[in-house]
Design an enzyme around this catalytic site. Structure first.
Site, PDB file in Angstrom:
ATOM      1  N   HIS A 185       0.825  -1.212   0.000  1.00  0.00           N
ATOM      2  CA  HIS A 185       0.000   0.000   0.000  1.00  0.00           C
ATOM      3  C   HIS A 185       0.854   1.255   0.000  1.00  0.00           C
ATOM      4  O   HIS A 185       1.955   1.286   0.559  1.00  0.00           O
ATOM      5  CB  HIS A 185      -1.002   0.007   1.158  1.00  0.00           C
ATOM      6  CG  HIS A 185      -0.418   0.028   2.529  1.00  0.00           C
ATOM      7  ND1 HIS A 185      -0.133   1.197   3.204  1.00  0.00           N
ATOM      8  CD2 HIS A 185      -0.072  -0.976   3.377  1.00  0.00           C
ATOM      9  CE1 HIS A 185       0.342   0.917   4.413  1.00  0.00           C
ATOM     10  NE2 HIS A 185       0.396  -0.393   4.542  1.00  0.00           N
ATOM     11  N   ASP A 235       6.347   0.942   6.687  1.00  0.00           N
ATOM     12  CA  ASP A 235       4.919   0.675   6.520  1.00  0.00           C
ATOM     13  C   ASP A 235       4.299   1.747   5.638  1.00  0.00           C
ATOM     14  O   ASP A 235       3.811   2.755   6.139  1.00  0.00           O
ATOM     15  CB  ASP A 235       4.227   0.642   7.887  1.00  0.00           C
ATOM     16  CG  ASP A 235       2.766   0.262   7.793  1.00  0.00           C
ATOM     17  OD1 ASP A 235       2.410  -0.458   6.847  1.00  0.00           O
ATOM     18  OD2 ASP A 235       1.981   0.684   8.657  1.00  0.00           O
ATOM     19  N   GLU A 246      -5.194   1.669   2.541  1.00  0.00           N
ATOM     20  CA  GLU A 246      -5.094   0.572   3.504  1.00  0.00           C
ATOM     21  C   GLU A 246      -5.169   1.040   4.950  1.00  0.00           C
ATOM     22  O   GLU A 246      -5.787   0.389   5.797  1.00  0.00           O
ATOM     23  CB  GLU A 246      -3.787  -0.200   3.278  1.00  0.00           C
ATOM     24  CG  GLU A 246      -3.695  -1.535   4.004  1.00  0.00           C
ATOM     25  CD  GLU A 246      -3.100  -1.433   5.416  1.00  0.00           C
ATOM     26  OE1 GLU A 246      -3.158  -2.437   6.147  1.00  0.00           O
ATOM     27  OE2 GLU A 246      -2.579  -0.348   5.760  1.00  0.00           O
ATOM     28  N   GLU A 247      -4.552   2.177   5.247  1.00  0.00           N
ATOM     29  CA  GLU A 247      -4.474   2.623   6.634  1.00  0.00           C
ATOM     30  C   GLU A 247      -5.827   3.055   7.201  1.00  0.00           C
ATOM     31  O   GLU A 247      -5.959   3.245   8.412  1.00  0.00           O
ATOM     32  CB  GLU A 247      -3.462   3.761   6.773  1.00  0.00           C
ATOM     33  CG  GLU A 247      -2.019   3.368   6.489  1.00  0.00           C
ATOM     34  CD  GLU A 247      -1.432   2.411   7.517  1.00  0.00           C
ATOM     35  OE1 GLU A 247      -2.164   1.991   8.437  1.00  0.00           O
ATOM     36  OE2 GLU A 247      -0.250   2.072   7.401  1.00  0.00           O
ATOM     37  N   GLU A 273       3.450  -6.225   3.764  1.00  0.00           N
ATOM     38  CA  GLU A 273       3.516  -5.479   5.018  1.00  0.00           C
ATOM     39  C   GLU A 273       4.896  -5.710   5.639  1.00  0.00           C
ATOM     40  O   GLU A 273       5.603  -6.656   5.284  1.00  0.00           O
ATOM     41  CB  GLU A 273       2.419  -5.949   5.968  1.00  0.00           C
ATOM     42  CG  GLU A 273       1.032  -5.470   5.610  1.00  0.00           C
ATOM     43  CD  GLU A 273       0.837  -3.980   5.836  1.00  0.00           C
ATOM     44  OE1 GLU A 273       1.181  -3.488   6.923  1.00  0.00           O
ATOM     45  OE2 GLU A 273       0.360  -3.303   4.909  1.00  0.00           O
ATOM     46  N   HIS A 276       3.891   3.169  12.815  1.00  0.00           N
ATOM     47  CA  HIS A 276       2.898   4.226  13.066  1.00  0.00           C
ATOM     48  C   HIS A 276       3.369   5.261  14.081  1.00  0.00           C
ATOM     49  O   HIS A 276       2.551   5.958  14.676  1.00  0.00           O
ATOM     50  CB  HIS A 276       1.558   3.630  13.523  1.00  0.00           C
ATOM     51  CG  HIS A 276       0.814   2.924  12.446  1.00  0.00           C
ATOM     52  ND1 HIS A 276      -0.511   2.529  12.580  1.00  0.00           N
ATOM     53  CD2 HIS A 276       1.183   2.520  11.200  1.00  0.00           C
ATOM     54  CE1 HIS A 276      -0.909   1.919  11.480  1.00  0.00           C
ATOM     55  NE2 HIS A 276       0.105   1.905  10.627  1.00  0.00           N
TER      56      HIS A 276
END
Length: 413
Positions: free
Chosen positions: A113, A142, A176-177, A201, A384
């Site tokens: 993504h 990510d 995606e997030e 991922e 994140h």
């Protein structure tokens, strides 16, 4: 870490060790693949730098278009057929489906993504850099590291003239997030058309793959009360914030550690000014579960709480929106994990096999019945957060693993 969670993960490790024996490995690695992987380390890091330095939060249409432009140029240089499809909302980027055709039978889907959790301006504040063997910057592992792994694994296959597949398809999602609202149907349709899915991922910090994932959901709580002057006539009001606080405290008890179900309130809103009793309040929260039945149970419990407000004359409504389904372990995942471990053994490395509370597009792929494995991206940690990092020395082994996995799946199907 909670003791019950330690027991759960220890038990899982034992099960994985028993269920997925490591196959005998060849005495030597595939030299052609390894040499190409080594030669692509620096070019891969250069593309990673360009991607990281392009903001691409899920709502940043211009940034997502910028990432798509970089990736599309790379894919077209590889000779891939590149198609785009719009996201759920106009101006929020597009999804990319790039296909390489070969002379074999296997159909292999790579998934990554382009969006990140970071806001516009973050790349300027924390641009890509490498220090102490770690690359940092927003989205570095990510999932921009995953995108780079896909691109350069395809470079390797092209360089060694490996075409013993029917198709290798790379699907890049722009949402995606936030639960993939603009890509879920596309992902499911593509997964149905392929024999195996390799999700990119991030690799786990212990150099592992993901063999199961929790499903995810978002809960919404809305409280209606009655406003009043907080000093002159507070008793004539019905405080929605107070009732929301009551609900939040009870909702926080709905998790189940034994079943690894988590329920966390993450957003609270109430009131406008300090001297007015608020007539409305709301909360959002995150729900994660290993099995669909736990989502059902949490939803029932939420409704029970809503029926019994503690502040008189207030009303409560609740909603649980399910995003990603759970990705359970199964025979297809086990087969891919066994194969991956054997391939990694060719270069003297060992893969750990783990589960994750984080949700991902692999759950959609597994749910339609296509054998799926996850965590094939660059290895890193701090996901994140501002501390997110990617291990520079994982680039070569992870490129080797992905390219060889495509080769072995192609030769076995």
């Amino acid at each position: 870490m909670h003791r019950s969670r330690v027991r759960f993960r220890s038990a899982l490790t034992a099960v994985v060790a028993l269920a997925i024996p490591v196959l005998p490995v060849q005495a030597e690695p595939n030299r052609a693949v390894l040499e190409r992987a080594e030669s692509y380390k620096e070019p891969a890091l250069k593309v990673l730098e360009r991607l990281v330095n392009t903001d691409s939060g899920s709502a940043d249409g211009a940034g997502l278009d910028g990432v798509a432009k970089i990736v599309t140029a790379e894919l077209e240089a590889l000779g891939a057929k590149v198609e785009t499809s719009p996201a759920a909302e106009p101006g929020k980027g597009s999804n990319i489906v790039a296909t390489l055709s070969g002379a074999g039978k296997a159909r292999i889907l790579l998934v990554a993504h382009m969006d990140t959790v970071f806001q516009a301006g973050e790349a300027a504040r924390r641009p890509f850099r490498i220090e102490g063997g770690r690359a940092t910057g927003p989205g570095v592992m990510d999932d921009k590291g995953g995108i780079v792994m896909a691109l350069y694994a395809l470079h390797i296959l092209r360089d060694i003239d490996f075409t013993n597949f029917r198709t290798v398809t790379l699907l890049l999602n722009s949402s995606e997030e936030i639960g993939s609202p603009g890509a879920r149907s596309l992902i499911e349709a593509q997964a149905r058309q392929h024999d195996a899915v390799l999700n990119l991922e991030p690799g786990r910090p212990a150099d592992g793959l993901v063999v199961f994932r929790k499903g995810s959901g978002v809960l919404q709580v809305d409280v209606k009360g009655r406003s009043a002057h907080a000093g002159v006539a507070p008793d004539s009001g019905r405080n929605a914030a107070t009732e929301l606080a009551n609900q939040v405290l009870e909702i926080g008890k709905l998790g189940n550690r034994a079943k690894e179900t988590t329920v966390n309130i993450t957003v609270l809103k109430a009131g406008t000014v300090a001297n007015v009793i608020p007539d409305a309040a709301s909360a959002q929260g995150d729900v994660r579960a290993l099995v669909p039945e736990e989502f059902d149970r949490v939803e029932r419990d939420l409704r029970d709480l809503a029926r019994t407000p503690r502040v008189p004359d207030t009303s409560v409504s609740v909603r649980l929106s399910r995003n990603f389904p759970p990705m359970p372990r199964n025979a297809g995942t086990d087969k891919l994990a066994t194969l991956s471990q054997a391939i990694y053994g060719e270069i003297g490395r060992k893969l750990t096999l783990e589960g994750s509370g984080g949700a991902a597009d692999s759950s959609f792929c597994a749910a339609v019945g296509t054998p799926t494995i996850d965590g094939l991206g660059i290895v890193g940690g701090g996901i994140h957060t501002a501390e997110e990092y990617a291990e520079v020395e994982s680039v070569v082994p992870r490129l080797y693993l992905l390219a060889r996995l495509v080769m072995e799946i192609s030769q076995r199907d």
